[in-house]
Design a protein around this motif. Structure first.
Motif, mmCIF file in Angstrom:
data_model
loop_
_atom_site.group_PDB
_atom_site.id
_atom_site.type_symbol
_atom_site.label_atom_id
_atom_site.label_comp_id
_atom_site.label_asym_id
_atom_site.label_seq_id
_atom_site.Cartn_x
_atom_site.Cartn_y
_atom_site.Cartn_z
ATOM 1 N N VAL A 205 0.846 -1.189 0.000
ATOM 2 C CA VAL A 205 0.000 0.000 0.000
ATOM 3 C C VAL A 205 0.882 1.241 0.000
ATOM 4 O O VAL A 205 1.724 1.419 0.886
ATOM 5 C CB VAL A 205 -0.944 0.022 1.215
ATOM 6 C CG1 VAL A 205 -1.841 1.257 1.172
ATOM 7 C CG2 VAL A 205 -1.788 -1.247 1.264
ATOM 8 N N CYS A 206 0.697 2.109 -0.983
ATOM 9 C CA CYS A 206 1.513 3.315 -1.117
ATOM 10 C C CYS A 206 1.197 4.310 0.001
ATOM 11 O O CYS A 206 0.133 4.278 0.619
ATOM 12 C CB CYS A 206 1.283 3.955 -2.476
ATOM 13 S SG CYS A 206 1.787 2.917 -3.864
ATOM 14 N N SER A 207 2.123 5.233 0.197
ATOM 15 C CA SER A 207 1.979 6.188 1.303
ATOM 16 C C SER A 207 1.041 7.335 0.979
ATOM 17 O O SER A 207 0.652 8.084 1.881
ATOM 18 C CB SER A 207 3.356 6.764 1.653
ATOM 19 O OG SER A 207 3.903 7.475 0.551
ATOM 20 N N ASP A 208 0.672 7.498 -0.311
ATOM 21 C CA ASP A 208 -0.077 8.692 -0.709
ATOM 22 C C ASP A 208 -1.594 8.550 -0.588
ATOM 23 O O ASP A 208 -2.343 9.385 -1.088
ATOM 24 C CB ASP A 208 0.280 9.090 -2.151
ATOM 25 C CG ASP A 208 0.074 7.947 -3.145
ATOM 26 O OD1 ASP A 208 -0.454 6.902 -2.730
ATOM 27 O OD2 ASP A 208 0.441 8.115 -4.325
ATOM 28 N N LEU A 218 -6.865 -2.396 4.507
ATOM 29 C CA LEU A 218 -6.434 -3.308 5.564
ATOM 30 C C LEU A 218 -7.527 -4.312 5.894
ATOM 31 O O LEU A 218 -7.270 -5.523 6.021
ATOM 32 C CB LEU A 218 -6.050 -2.507 6.815
ATOM 33 C CG LEU A 218 -5.677 -3.321 8.055
ATOM 34 C CD1 LEU A 218 -4.459 -4.201 7.783
ATOM 35 C CD2 LEU A 218 -5.410 -2.388 9.243
ATOM 36 N N SER A 219 -8.758 -3.838 6.025
ATOM 37 C CA SER A 219 -9.858 -4.736 6.381
ATOM 38 C C SER A 219 -10.098 -5.775 5.287
ATOM 39 O O SER A 219 -10.357 -6.954 5.576
ATOM 40 C CB SER A 219 -11.129 -3.933 6.644
ATOM 41 O OG SER A 219 -11.559 -3.264 5.471
ATOM 42 N N LYS A 220 -9.978 -5.373 4.020
ATOM 43 C CA LYS A 220 -10.180 -6.317 2.914
ATOM 44 C C LYS A 220 -9.063 -7.360 2.876
ATOM 45 O O LYS A 220 -9.320 -8.557 2.655
ATOM 46 C CB LYS A 220 -10.229 -5.568 1.575
ATOM 47 C CG LYS A 220 -11.454 -4.688 1.394
ATOM 48 C CD LYS A 220 -12.744 -5.523 1.421
ATOM 49 C CE LYS A 220 -13.967 -4.648 1.219
ATOM 50 N NZ LYS A 220 -15.228 -5.435 1.370
ATOM 51 N N CYS A 221 -7.836 -6.931 3.091
ATOM 52 C CA CYS A 221 -6.706 -7.875 3.074
ATOM 53 C C CYS A 221 -6.811 -8.879 4.216
ATOM 54 O O CYS A 221 -6.519 -10.072 4.041
ATOM 55 C CB CYS A 221 -5.383 -7.118 3.151
ATOM 56 S SG CYS A 221 -4.973 -6.203 1.644
ATOM 57 N N ASP A 227 -1.328 -11.016 3.183
ATOM 58 C CA ASP A 227 -0.355 -10.191 3.898
ATOM 59 C C ASP A 227 -0.351 -8.786 3.311
ATOM 60 O O ASP A 227 -0.611 -8.597 2.111
ATOM 61 C CB ASP A 227 1.050 -10.789 3.783
ATOM 62 C CG ASP A 227 1.163 -12.123 4.521
ATOM 63 O OD1 ASP A 227 0.336 -12.364 5.415
ATOM 64 O OD2 ASP A 227 2.077 -12.898 4.195
ATOM 65 N N ILE A 228 -0.026 -7.802 4.143
ATOM 66 C CA ILE A 228 -0.077 -6.411 3.693
ATOM 67 C C ILE A 228 1.140 -5.649 4.206
ATOM 68 O O ILE A 228 1.549 -5.801 5.365
ATOM 69 C CB ILE A 228 -1.388 -5.728 4.148
ATOM 70 C CG1 ILE A 228 -1.486 -4.310 3.612
ATOM 71 C CG2 ILE A 228 -1.526 -5.753 5.655
ATOM 72 C CD1 ILE A 228 -2.856 -3.692 3.785
ATOM 73 N N ASN A 229 1.750 -4.858 3.326
ATOM 74 C CA ASN A 229 2.891 -4.005 3.668
ATOM 75 C C ASN A 229 2.533 -2.556 3.362
ATOM 76 O O ASN A 229 2.173 -2.237 2.217
ATOM 77 C CB ASN A 229 4.133 -4.396 2.857
ATOM 78 C CG ASN A 229 4.707 -5.735 3.272
ATOM 79 O OD1 ASN A 229 4.588 -6.141 4.424
ATOM 80 N ND2 ASN A 229 5.323 -6.434 2.338
ATOM 81 N N PHE A 230 2.622 -1.697 4.359
ATOM 82 C CA PHE A 230 2.350 -0.279 4.176
ATOM 83 C C PHE A 230 3.659 0.484 3.971
ATOM 84 O O PHE A 230 4.615 0.284 4.727
ATOM 85 C CB PHE A 230 1.620 0.308 5.393
ATOM 86 C CG PHE A 230 0.180 -0.088 5.498
ATOM 87 C CD1 PHE A 230 -0.796 0.609 4.801
ATOM 88 C CD2 PHE A 230 -0.205 -1.159 6.292
ATOM 89 C CE1 PHE A 230 -2.131 0.250 4.901
ATOM 90 C CE2 PHE A 230 -1.536 -1.531 6.399
ATOM 91 C CZ PHE A 230 -2.498 -0.824 5.694
#
Length: 454
Positions: A205-208, A218-221, A227-230
């Protein structure tokens, strides 16, 4: 998994065994298969100290977390670890009066260690990547940053991740079309169907994006076990260091606004003076040699002075050995340098690659303009630009700039100002004297890697 605590413990054991195997092989070669009674007991008495020193150096150089590192970084760390073990054991043999430990064995062991540890560590590195496998990735964000991040991931970690597409915001879908090599799988509001159809291993997930968008992603992942990386923005970076407190029956996240309490600043200043004085004394012969080479190579001053922004926005003159032609920006104005800058002289290329052009900054440290470790001070012209375009950029000026820092050992020369800021903020919020020591040691590793950050 090869990054579990169990395998970490196994790595420590094997590392220490290989260090001692190197000494035993060196003894065997030096004395033609014998272990002389006059010399070998001196090594036996040093075994506990050698083991502790080896473990300490492996940890300082981050060799127990290597899966996302390039082999050149790991190999460079191994070389410095072996070098410090050699220097440390030489000193220990004198301090503990084990004079019978042969210097020839110490020297021969260096070459044996390079062979043993390189093969072992290369195998571990490959096994870790094989265990990790190539995971499919979807990038979520505004189109420009999403495509930039996708290209970066595919280029830097092709054996770990494969970007299969990007999911973008509505406004970036409607923007001007550009050529790209990644499929646009849909908009953020269609993320659920994208996850079902593509079943990615990881979402970046991009910072913008807005906080509301990030919460929804986040809820969908989590719902689809992905797994999710911000990529953190200014807010995320500071909140990651927040402490959980309780005020009466209210849970709160506490973010300390102060950086480096007075006691830490005093300790840091003492370390700065000690390292700067030691560094100047140690490199004084280099100052004379470099000065002569610069004078012979091109016209202009030996020492280059340039305005930089320090703590609390104070302007000071940073000193470097001149690496460019004289008045390099006379016609162009302020321009950020790059790896292939044509303005750099022949000697300048050598000085930049070895980072020897930074040596005069020990004088800046003694004057109090800079610290040994800290965010790299930037020029006022670019600071003004970055303050306007990057949220939180001015926060890095709450501490003194440094000759080296977390961004320099973790990033590359081409690392963006935004990513360097993230490293600077992490350093500012996590400072400890031990962290400074670790960065100082790891800076030596950077000297052997051409594309590391400056």
């Amino acid at each position: 998994m090869l990054n579990s605590k169990f395998y970490g413990f196994i790595q420590i054991i094997v590392d220490v065994l290989l260090i001692h195997a190197g000494y035993l092989i060196a003894f065997y070669i030096r004395y033609l298969g014998e272990f002389p009674e006059a010399n070998f007991p001196s090594y036996i008495r040093l075994i506990p100290w050698i083991s502790l020193l080896a473990i300490l150096m492996f940890f300082i150089y981050g060799l127990y977390d290597t899966i996302y590192k390039r082999w050149i970084e790991i190999f460079s760390s191994i070389l410095w670890v072996i070098g410090f073990i050699f220097a440390g054991n030489t000193a220990l043999s004198f301090m503990l009066r084990q004079f019978a430990f042969p210097r020839t064995v110490l020297l021969m062991a260096v070459f044996v260690h390079v062979i043993l540890l390189s093969f072992w560590r290369y195998w571990i590195w490959k096994m870790a990547k094989k265990t990790h496998g190539k995971k499919t990735v979807i990038i979520v964000g505004k189109r420009d940053e999403a495509e930039f991040l996708a290209g970066k991931i595919n280029e830097s970690t092709p054996d770990l991740y494969k970007v299969i597409g990007v999911v973008v915001t509505v406004d970036s879908i409607l923007s001007e079309k550009k050529d790209h090599c990644f499929s646009i799988l849909g908009e953020i509001n269609s993320l659920e169907s994208v996850l079902i159809e593509n079943n990615p291993s990881v979402v970046f997930v991009c910072s913008d994006l807005s906080k509301e968008e990030k919460v929804e992603i986040l809820s969908k992942c989590l719902e689809y076990d992905c797994d999710i990386n911000f990529i953190p923005d200014f807010y995320d970076t500071l909140m990651a260091q927040a402490k959980i407190l309780q005020v009466d029956d209210i849970p709160v996240l506490y973010v300390n606004s102060s950086i480096l309490p007075s006691a830490d600043r005093t300790a840091k200043r003492v370390m700065d003076i000690f390292v700067a004085v030691f560094g100047l004394l140690l490199t004084m012969p280099l100052f004379l040699i470099i000065s002569l080479l610069i004078r012979l190579d091109s016209k202009g001053p030996i020492i280059f002075k340039q305005e930089r922004v320090g703590r609390k926005g104070k302007i000071f003159f940073l000193y470097k050995f001149r690496t460019m032609v004289d008045n390099a920006e006379k016609s162009s104005g302020p321009v950020l340098s790059n790896l292939d800058d044509v303005r750099v002289t022949r000697i300048g290329k050598l000085l930049r690659h070895s980072r020897l052009d930074e040596l005069p900054q020990f004088i800046n440290v003694l004057k109090g303009d800079m610290s040994i470790i800290g965010p790299r001070p930037e020029r006022p012209f670019f600071v003004e630009q970055f303050n306007e375009s990057i949220a939180g950029y001015d926060y890095r000026h709450r501490i003194k700039g440094g000759i080296t820092g977390l961004a320099q050992i973790s990033g590359k020369y081409s690392t963006s100002a935004e990513d360097k800021l993230r490293f600077d903020l992490l350093y500012a919020k996590n400072y400890t004297p031990l962290m400074d020591l670790q960065i100082l040691f790891r800076t030596l590793k950077v000297l052997l890697i051409k594309d590391k950050a400056s």
